[in-house]
Design a protein around this motif. Structure first.
Motif, PDB file in Angstrom:
ATOM      1  N   ASP A 194      -2.411 157.187  74.763  1.00 41.00           N
ATOM      2  CA  ASP A 194      -3.293 158.265  75.203  1.00 41.00           C
ATOM      3  C   ASP A 194      -4.195 158.693  74.037  1.00 41.00           C
ATOM      4  O   ASP A 194      -3.695 158.941  72.932  1.00 41.00           O
ATOM      5  CB  ASP A 194      -2.419 159.436  75.668  1.00 41.00           C
ATOM      6  N   PRO A 195      -5.514 158.796  74.258  1.00 43.14           N
ATOM      7  CA  PRO A 195      -6.423 159.182  73.170  1.00 43.14           C
ATOM      8  C   PRO A 195      -6.047 160.504  72.497  1.00 43.14           C
ATOM      9  O   PRO A 195      -6.282 160.682  71.299  1.00 43.14           O
ATOM     10  CB  PRO A 195      -7.783 159.282  73.871  1.00 43.14           C
ATOM     11  N   GLY A 201      -2.831 161.661  65.495  1.00 40.61           N
ATOM     12  CA  GLY A 201      -2.079 160.878  64.526  1.00 40.61           C
ATOM     13  C   GLY A 201      -0.608 160.724  64.881  1.00 40.61           C
ATOM     14  O   GLY A 201       0.235 160.552  63.997  1.00 40.61           O
ATOM     15  N   LEU A 202      -0.300 160.753  66.177  1.00 45.37           N
ATOM     16  CA  LEU A 202       1.087 160.704  66.631  1.00 45.37           C
ATOM     17  C   LEU A 202       1.415 159.415  67.393  1.00 45.37           C
ATOM     18  O   LEU A 202       2.384 159.379  68.146  1.00 45.37           O
ATOM     19  CB  LEU A 202       1.383 161.910  67.527  1.00 45.37           C
ATOM     20  N   LEU A 206       5.070 159.343  68.862  1.00 46.80           N
ATOM     21  CA  LEU A 206       5.048 159.839  70.230  1.00 46.80           C
ATOM     22  C   LEU A 206       4.450 158.835  71.211  1.00 46.80           C
ATOM     23  O   LEU A 206       4.998 158.620  72.294  1.00 46.80           O
ATOM     24  CB  LEU A 206       4.257 161.149  70.285  1.00 46.80           C
ATOM     25  N   GLY A 207       3.334 158.236  70.846  1.00 44.09           N
ATOM     26  CA  GLY A 207       2.631 157.362  71.776  1.00 44.09           C
ATOM     27  C   GLY A 207       3.414 156.128  72.166  1.00 44.09           C
ATOM     28  O   GLY A 207       3.570 155.821  73.359  1.00 44.09           O
ATOM     29  N   MET A 208       3.944 155.413  71.188  1.00 50.42           N
ATOM     30  CA  MET A 208       4.641 154.165  71.493  1.00 50.42           C
ATOM     31  C   MET A 208       5.929 154.387  72.290  1.00 50.42           C
ATOM     32  O   MET A 208       6.161 153.711  73.297  1.00 50.42           O
ATOM     33  CB  MET A 208       4.892 153.377  70.203  1.00 50.42           C
ATOM     34  N   ALA A 213       8.594 154.329  77.756  1.00 53.94           N
ATOM     35  CA  ALA A 213       9.277 155.063  78.820  1.00 53.94           C
ATOM     36  C   ALA A 213       8.511 154.971  80.134  1.00 53.94           C
ATOM     37  O   ALA A 213       9.115 154.798  81.205  1.00 53.94           O
ATOM     38  CB  ALA A 213       9.456 156.526  78.415  1.00 53.94           C
ATOM     39  N   VAL A 214       7.181 155.072  80.083  1.00 54.22           N
ATOM     40  CA  VAL A 214       6.377 154.987  81.301  1.00 54.22           C
ATOM     41  C   VAL A 214       6.524 153.612  81.943  1.00 54.22           C
ATOM     42  O   VAL A 214       6.738 153.490  83.156  1.00 54.22           O
ATOM     43  CB  VAL A 214       4.898 155.293  81.000  1.00 54.22           C
ATOM     44  N   ALA A 215       6.425 152.561  81.125  1.00 53.67           N
ATOM     45  CA  ALA A 215       6.558 151.199  81.659  1.00 53.67           C
ATOM     46  C   ALA A 215       7.926 150.995  82.295  1.00 53.67           C
ATOM     47  O   ALA A 215       8.044 150.422  83.386  1.00 53.67           O
ATOM     48  CB  ALA A 215       6.319 150.180  80.548  1.00 53.67           C
TER      49      ALA A 215
END
Length: 365
Positions: A194-195, A201-202, A206-208, A213-215
């Motif tokens: 997510d942009p 810078g997370l 957080l992003g990965m 989890a979403v996948a």
């Protein structure tokens, strides 16, 4: 490689820890500049170092541990690692790029990984690359990886361009993975978050894990696991944030009132993950959610994010559980792989498609 071949191969693996999550790249990376799209490239800086470029811009500096089996074995011996499973660096999966270049890249990476394994087959196994944006070609390359190259399975991203893994066009791929009882390592890409997360810078923290989890949640909800019951889906980084979210997913499923009888938490026990959590409580949660036989040691070698020394997170586990996570769970997975003829799998896909088309016409869908 027939089942007996895997049985023999497992007896020849070096003793010690087995690291299911490591990365490698060819310093003589294929030149894909003739293909449409933004593909990575590698610029050698000398015999021991190189840099990965993406769109002509620096992505990451790497060293010989990414391609030199002797350099890797020195580190492995120092930390008691008997075997590493090599996998592509996620940026090189290129799932969002045009298919032609991605097909060429996947094949080249698999040849490189196969050559690395061949230098020390008692110390290395591999996950291959597949061009998921071209699903039929991805099926062929998956079969080649398992049947011809002797790989444990393949690595894929959490999304394929703008498509989720639960998209029906990937059904044949996962069915063949199930036929082979092959492993599918699901690994996020650090430029796909997510942009808002990227700008803060997370991405790493957080992003990965969120992308993973979403996948995974989409796979659980879509019933893809039922259609591919023997595929071994391995979530990188301890399953990302999925273990912590499963109770909330269960409640959401209940509130939706769709009549689903099997909770997301129950279905999640079909998944596997690595141990790369950086925290014992998080590892213990993953063990609780997925099961003691479904977690395997992983370090992210050779990058800065890696756990060092390898397996240190396992020190406070019981002897039996530490033995499972550090080695025997992966050996059990490998022993279950069942290669077959390419023609056999292709015929099954055609038969499945024919049956699906027949149902579609019959119901007037």
């Amino acid at each position: 490689m027939r089942k007996q071949g895997w049985t023999d191969r497992l007896t020849r693996l070096a003793p010690g820890l087995i690291d299911v999550h490591t990365h490698a790249i060819d310093p003589d990376f294929p030149d894909l500049s003739q293909y449409e799209g933004t593909f990575p490239s590698v610029e050698r800086l000398g015999p021991h170092s190189a840099r990965i470029l993406l769109g002509g811009q620096l992505y990451r500096e790497v060293d010989e541990r990414c391609w030199s089996t002797s350099a890797r074995i020195r580190d492995m011996d120092a930390e008691g690692v008997g075997v590493q499973i090599l996998s592509p660096i996620p940026v090189t999966l290129s799932h969002g790029e045009p298919a032609a270049g991605a097909i060429e890249l996947a094949r080249a990476q698999n040849e490189f990984l196969s050559a690395m394994v061949a230098t020390a087959p008692d110390r290395f196994l591999a996950f291959g690359a597949v061009p998921m944006q071209a699903p039929e070609v991805a099926v062929d390359e998956l079969i080649r990886c398992v049947n011809d190259l002797g790989f444990v399975g393949v690595e894929i991203g959490t999304r394929i361009g703008d498509s989720d893994l639960s998209d029906g066009r990937f059904r044949d791929f996962f069915r063949v993975a199930s036929d082979l009882s092959a492993a599918v390592l699901i690994h996020p890409f650090d430029r796909a978050s997510d942009p808002r997360i990227v700008s803060a810078g997370l991405t790493f923290g957080l992003g990965m894990p969120t992308d993973t989890a979403v996948a995974a949640a989409q796979l659980l909800k879509s019933r893809m696991l039922d259609e591919a019951p023997d595929a071994r889906f391995i979530l990188a980084h301890g399953g990302g944030s999925l273990p912590a979210l499963l109770p909330r997913l269960d409640r959401g499923q209940l509130l939706a009132g769709n009549g689903e009888q099997t909770s997301m938490s129950t279905r999640a026990r079909k998944l596997l993950c690595d141990s790369l959590t950086y925290d014992l409580a998080s590892l213990e949660l993953a063990l609780t959610r997925f099961g003691h036989d479904h977690v395997m040691m992983g370090t992210d070698y050779p990058f800065a994010a890696r756990e060092t020394p390898a397996g240190s997170i396992l020190a406070d586990l019981s002897d039996d559980l530490r033995a499972r996570v550090s080695r025997s769970n992966l050996c059990t997975l490998c022993a279950s792989i069942r290669p077959g003829s390419n023609a056999q799998h292709a015929a099954k896909i055609r038969a499945d498609r024919g049956a699906a088309d027949s149902r579609h016409h019959t119901t007037g869908g």
